[in-house]
Structure formats: structure tokens, C-alpha cells
Design a protein around this motif. Structure first.
Motif, PDB file in Angstrom:
ATOM      1  N   PHE A  92      47.179  41.220  22.638  1.00 31.38           N
ATOM      2  CA  PHE A  92      45.979  40.523  21.907  1.00 31.38           C
ATOM      3  C   PHE A  92      45.472  39.386  23.390  1.00 31.38           C
ATOM      4  N   VAL A  93      44.235  39.493  23.303  1.00 28.69           N
ATOM      5  CA  VAL A  93      43.601  38.606  24.586  1.00 28.69           C
ATOM      6  C   VAL A  93      42.286  37.904  23.938  1.00 28.69           C
ATOM      7  N   HIS A  94      42.302  36.758  23.888  1.00 25.53           N
ATOM      8  CA  HIS A  94      41.140  35.958  23.347  1.00 25.53           C
ATOM      9  C   HIS A  94      39.995  36.239  24.235  1.00 25.53           C
ATOM     10  N   VAL A  95      38.879  36.201  23.257  1.00 20.23           N
ATOM     11  CA  VAL A  95      37.657  36.299  24.026  1.00 20.23           C
ATOM     12  C   VAL A  95      37.108  35.565  25.032  1.00 20.23           C
ATOM     13  N   ARG A  96      37.681  34.099  25.076  1.00 23.83           N
ATOM     14  CA  ARG A  96      37.409  33.134  26.160  1.00 23.83           C
ATOM     15  C   ARG A  96      38.068  33.858  27.386  1.00 23.83           C
ATOM     16  N   ASP A  97      39.330  34.400  27.303  1.00 23.88           N
ATOM     17  CA  ASP A  97      39.523  34.868  28.511  1.00 23.88           C
ATOM     18  C   ASP A  97      39.054  36.101  29.115  1.00 23.88           C
ATOM     19  N   VAL A  98      38.600  36.926  28.089  1.00 23.21           N
ATOM     20  CA  VAL A  98      37.759  38.143  28.658  1.00 23.21           C
ATOM     21  C   VAL A  98      36.569  37.861  29.268  1.00 23.21           C
ATOM     22  N   VAL A  99      35.861  36.686  28.609  1.00 25.91           N
ATOM     23  CA  VAL A  99      34.397  36.033  29.395  1.00 25.91           C
ATOM     24  C   VAL A  99      35.016  35.442  30.738  1.00 25.91           C
ATOM     25  N   GLU A 100      35.928  34.814  30.868  1.00 25.91           N
ATOM     26  CA  GLU A 100      36.476  34.301  32.155  1.00 25.91           C
ATOM     27  C   GLU A 100      36.580  35.265  33.049  1.00 25.91           C
ATOM     28  N   ALA A 101      37.141  36.539  32.788  1.00 25.27           N
ATOM     29  CA  ALA A 101      37.637  37.581  33.686  1.00 25.27           C
ATOM     30  C   ALA A 101      36.156  37.924  33.984  1.00 25.27           C
ATOM     31  N   THR A 102      35.321  38.300  33.061  1.00 30.63           N
ATOM     32  CA  THR A 102      34.218  38.946  33.467  1.00 30.63           C
ATOM     33  C   THR A 102      33.356  38.000  34.281  1.00 30.63           C
ATOM     34  N   TRP A 103      33.186  36.869  34.088  1.00 31.78           N
ATOM     35  CA  TRP A 103      32.479  35.965  34.766  1.00 31.78           C
ATOM     36  C   TRP A 103      32.846  35.950  36.361  1.00 31.78           C
ATOM     37  N   ARG A 104      34.199  35.993  36.560  1.00 27.83           N
ATOM     38  CA  ARG A 104      34.990  36.207  37.784  1.00 27.83           C
ATOM     39  C   ARG A 104      34.580  37.397  38.398  1.00 27.83           C
ATOM     40  N   ALA A 105      34.218  38.561  37.706  1.00 27.90           N
ATOM     41  CA  ALA A 105      34.060  39.644  38.455  1.00 27.90           C
ATOM     42  C   ALA A 105      32.615  39.726  38.958  1.00 27.90           C
ATOM     43  N   LEU A 106      31.840  39.230  38.391  1.00 29.42           N
ATOM     44  CA  LEU A 106      30.468  38.827  38.603  1.00 29.42           C
ATOM     45  C   LEU A 106      30.239  38.057  39.750  1.00 29.42           C
ATOM     46  N   ASN A 107      31.060  37.318  40.184  1.00 31.26           N
ATOM     47  CA  ASN A 107      31.151  36.448  41.378  1.00 31.26           C
ATOM     48  C   ASN A 107      32.129  36.716  42.421  1.00 31.26           C
ATOM     49  N   THR A 108      32.699  37.920  42.314  1.00 35.53           N
ATOM     50  CA  THR A 108      33.538  38.617  43.135  1.00 35.53           C
ATOM     51  C   THR A 108      32.974  39.797  43.916  1.00 35.53           C
ATOM     52  N   GLU A 109      32.967  39.747  45.433  1.00 26.76           N
ATOM     53  CA  GLU A 109      32.317  41.024  46.004  1.00 26.76           C
ATOM     54  C   GLU A 109      33.627  41.795  45.923  1.00 26.76           C
ATOM     55  N   ALA A 110      33.580  43.197  45.355  1.00 31.06           N
ATOM     56  CA  ALA A 110      34.462  44.156  45.462  1.00 31.06           C
ATOM     57  C   ALA A 110      34.290  44.919  46.797  1.00 31.06           C
ATOM     58  N   PRO A 111      35.330  44.908  47.767  1.00 28.41           N
ATOM     59  CA  PRO A 111      34.943  45.772  48.710  1.00 28.41           C
ATOM     60  C   PRO A 111      34.839  47.183  48.351  1.00 28.41           C
ATOM     61  N   GLU A 112      35.587  47.759  47.606  1.00 27.26           N
ATOM     62  CA  GLU A 112      35.513  49.059  46.969  1.00 27.26           C
ATOM     63  C   GLU A 112      35.623  48.919  45.519  1.00 27.26           C
ATOM     64  N   PRO A 113      34.938  49.771  44.644  1.00 28.69           N
ATOM     65  CA  PRO A 113      35.041  49.587  43.237  1.00 28.69           C
ATOM     66  C   PRO A 113      36.264  50.001  42.570  1.00 28.69           C
ATOM     67  N   VAL A 114      36.495  49.046  41.824  1.00 28.22           N
ATOM     68  CA  VAL A 114      37.982  48.745  41.269  1.00 28.22           C
ATOM     69  C   VAL A 114      38.023  48.637  39.886  1.00 28.22           C
TER      70      VAL A 114
END
Length: 375
Positions: free
Chosen positions: A255-277
Motif C-alpha cells: 500500500f502506497v500513499h498517493v502523496r508518494d505516488v505524486v512525488e515519484a511522478t513529479w520526479r519522473a517529469l523532471n528527470t531525463e531518461a537516457p532510455e525509456p524505463v
């Protein structure tokens, strides 16, 4: 940055919209406001009205999706049908929304000569794994297949080693675990994420497929009978109804809180993925369904009885814990979830909301009538 959230009026999308606005982004939301998820509500949360650009429409609607994509540089694709059990008998609808809807999004991204999208986040699910990763005392790390109806009917709920048949010890599931969905929902999420990773890589878009575990928190739909056991059990406990637990109650979830899901999603939007992951997003902690039920009844002071029924649903998995090594390394994400505290906060919020009325019982009867649940 201008960002589009498909399915953005839902549970996760609403929380994410608030975060993106707070970070200074311009936010667009595409949502069809389906009754199963939104009930009678046909609008954004009050604090988001006028703050985001709302496009009312279905993810399959090319014209609506084209309007929503206008000028955006980032897309978070949340739009999907999400009921594991329901997916097993509303196959066409899940295929149309989850697969055709995602295909429509990819089609517009590929064919837009003025494309500005540089970041893509696709909401995937732990359901892509099926039973996941285990250790056998003889054969080492193994990946058991879906449990058979015969084994479940005999009360053999724990997966056995696919090589020698011995009992297994569960392990956190890593992203390199071979996908083996046990439900049609899981299959559609796997294809969704593969589409995103394929076309994101083809177009040179920084792409993350985030495999969300069991997300919960305030704002979760209490009317949708497929929204998860926390919402379902809280409603039953508030009305004093019996909490019927499938199998033996020892099945576990991350069980993961939506607060943490939002944090991870925000970080993904601000991280350049050299390859899709693809990355897991969870708490990394296993909690049994029996523990959840007991915690809900205790916190609410409910008179509800907890009944372990031995019933089972076809397509359910036994255990679920995410390995978070890769998401920690690539996004610097560490969950803050303290499940008991967050559960109590969720229950306090839910106690002020209108409880569901009968939808869960109807959903189980629909499964039984199609022989997708033991009878």
C-alpha cells in the motif's frame, strides 16, 4: 512547462494537478467523468476549477485529445479502466479504453508535426507482474504462474515452485521480473506501458512507465466497487456490515500513499531518461489483508465482524511487494508512507464522506455469475 494529465480529474490526477500547479506548471486535464469513478460529480475539485484547463472528453476521442494536447510539453497518461475483477468480464470496454485510448495518444504524438512533448509518464501497475518473484529452497529465484482454480478450491493459496512444487518464500518484485499478468487489466497495463516505452523511445521523448502499487489516500473514490479494499472495507465498517476476507486473509499488498505516488511522478517529469524505463513505485512494505481489516475496525470502533471466507477470485494474486532499488537510484525516490498513520488519516477523511451503497456486493455477484469467483 505545460503538462497534460489524461484522466486528470480522478484520484491520482487531482493530487498531481495540485502538485504541478504548486511547482509553477500550466496544467491541462482531459477527463470523461465516468459515473463508476466519479459518481454524480461532473467537475474538477473546487480548488482546481479555473486553475487548470479542462477538456471534457474520452481518451479515445481524437478531437478531444488533440485539443488537450495543444501546446503541452509533458504528458502524464493516467486515463484507464482499473478494476482487476471487472476486467475479466468487461473485456471489450477495458480493451477499448486502455489499449485503443493509449494507441490514440501515441498516434497523435507520432503524427504531430509541431510536437512539443519532451516528457511522457505512463501510469502502469504492479498487475503486470502476476504472482511476481519468489525463492525456492532448491531452485533459487523462481516466478510461479497464476494459481490454478483447482489449487485455490483446495485451499492451497500460496504459490508453489514451478520446478519442484515446494513451498516458496516471497521476495520483493524487481522490474526485471518476467511479466505474467493474471488478469486482463494487468495485460492491458502491460501493453499500455510497452506502447509508451516503444513510441517514447522512437520519438526521443524522455519516458517513464511507473508501476504503481496499491495506491490509497484522501480523495479516493468510495463509490467505485473496484477502487481497492481500503475504500471498500472502510465503508462496510462504518455501516457495521461484515468484512468478508478472501482466501485465508494472509494475502499481502504493497500500500502506497498517493502523496508518494505524486512525488515519484513529479520526479519522473523532471528527470531525463537516457532510455525509456519502467520503475516500481510503492512503499516496499507488505501488509496482509487481515491486518488491514483489523486496523480499520479498530480505528473506527466498528461493530463489524471480520470473516475469513476461503473464497477466491480468478485473477487475484497472492502477494505483492515492490523492490524500490531502481526507482531510488534513477529518481532519488524514497517513500514516506507510514502505513498505520496514513491508514488512520484516510479513515478519518472517509468518515466525513458519503459511503458506498451496495456496489461491492453487486460486483461480487457479477463475478460469481460468470464463474470468476468460487460459488
Amino acid at each position: 512547462m505545460r503538462a497534460l494529465i489524461t484522466g486528470g480529474a480522478g484520484f491520482i490526477g487531482t493530487h498531481l494537478s495540485r502538485r504541478l500547479l504548486a511547482e509553477g506548471l500550466e496544467v491541462a486535464v482531459l477527463d470523461a467523468f465516468t459515473p463508476q469513478v466519479h459518481g454524480d460529480n461532473r467537475d474538477l475539485a473546487p480548488d482546481l476549477r479555473g486553475a487548470v484547463r479542462l477538456v471534457r472528453g474520452d481518451i479515445r476521442d481524437e478531437a478531444a485529445l488533440r485539443r488537450a494536447l495543444a501546446g503541452v510539453e509533458a504528458v502524464v497518461h493516467l486515463a484507464a479502466e482499473t478494476g482487476t475483477g471487472q476486467s475479466m468480464y468487461e473485456v471489450a470496454r477495458y480493451s477499448e479504453v486502455n489499449l485503443q485510448g493509449t494507441a490514440q495518444l501515441m498516434d497523435l504524438l507520432v503524427n504531430d508535426p509541431d510536437r512539443r512533448v519532451r516528457h511522457l509518464v505512463v501510469a502502469s501497475s504492479r498487475a503486470v507482474y502476476g504472482e511476481g518473484r519468489y525463492r525456492c529452497p532448491l531452485d533459487g529465484v523462481v516466478f510461479p504462474p497464476a494459481r490454478s482454480r483447482v489449487a485455490l478450491a483446495l485451499g492451497r493459496f500460496e504459490p508453489a515452485c514451478p520446478v519442484c512444487g515446494l513451498p516458496l518464500d516471497r521476495l520483493p518484485t524487481t522490474e526485471d521480473t518476467p511479466p505474467a499478468p493474471t488478469s486482463f487489466y494487468g495485460l492491458t497495463k502491460l501493453v499500455q506501458e510497452k506502447m509508451g516505452l516503444l513510441f517514447g523511445g522512437t520519438l526521443g521523448i524522455s519516458t517513464h512507465a511507473l508501476r504503481y502499487q496499491n495506491v490509497f489516500g484522501p480523495g479516493q473514490s468510495l463509490q467505485n466497487p473496484y477502487t481497492g479494499i481500503l475504500a471498500i472495507f472502510s465503508g462496510l465498517a462504518r455501516s457495521g456490515e461484515t468484512l468478508r476476507i478472501f482466501e485465508d486473509g494472509l494475502e499481502s499488498r504493497d500500500f502506497v500513499h498517493v502523496r508518494d505516488v505524486v512525488e515519484a511522478t513529479w520526479r519522473a517529469l523532471n528527470t531525463e531518461a537516457p532510455e525509456p524505463v519502467a520503475l516500481n513505485v510503492g512503499s516496499g512494505v507488505a501488509t496482509t489483508v487481515a491486518e488491514v481489516a483489523e486496523g480499520i475496525v479498530r480505528h473506527l470502533g466498528s461493530r463489524s465482524r471480520i470473516q475469513v471466507t476461503g473464497e477466491f477470485r480468478i485473477g487475484d494474486i497472492r502477494h505483492n511487494t515492490a523492490d524500490l532499488t531502481r526507482v531510488r537510484e534513477q529518481l532519488g525516490f524514497t517513500p514516506t508512507t507510514a502505513f498505520q498513520e496514513d491508514l488512520e488519516a484516510f479513515l478519518d477523511w472517509a468518515a466525513e464522506e458519503r459511503p458506498a451503497t451496495g456496489g461491492y456486493a453487486r460486483s461480487l455477484e457479477e463475478l460469481r455469475s460468470r464463474r470468476l469467483m468460487n460459488v
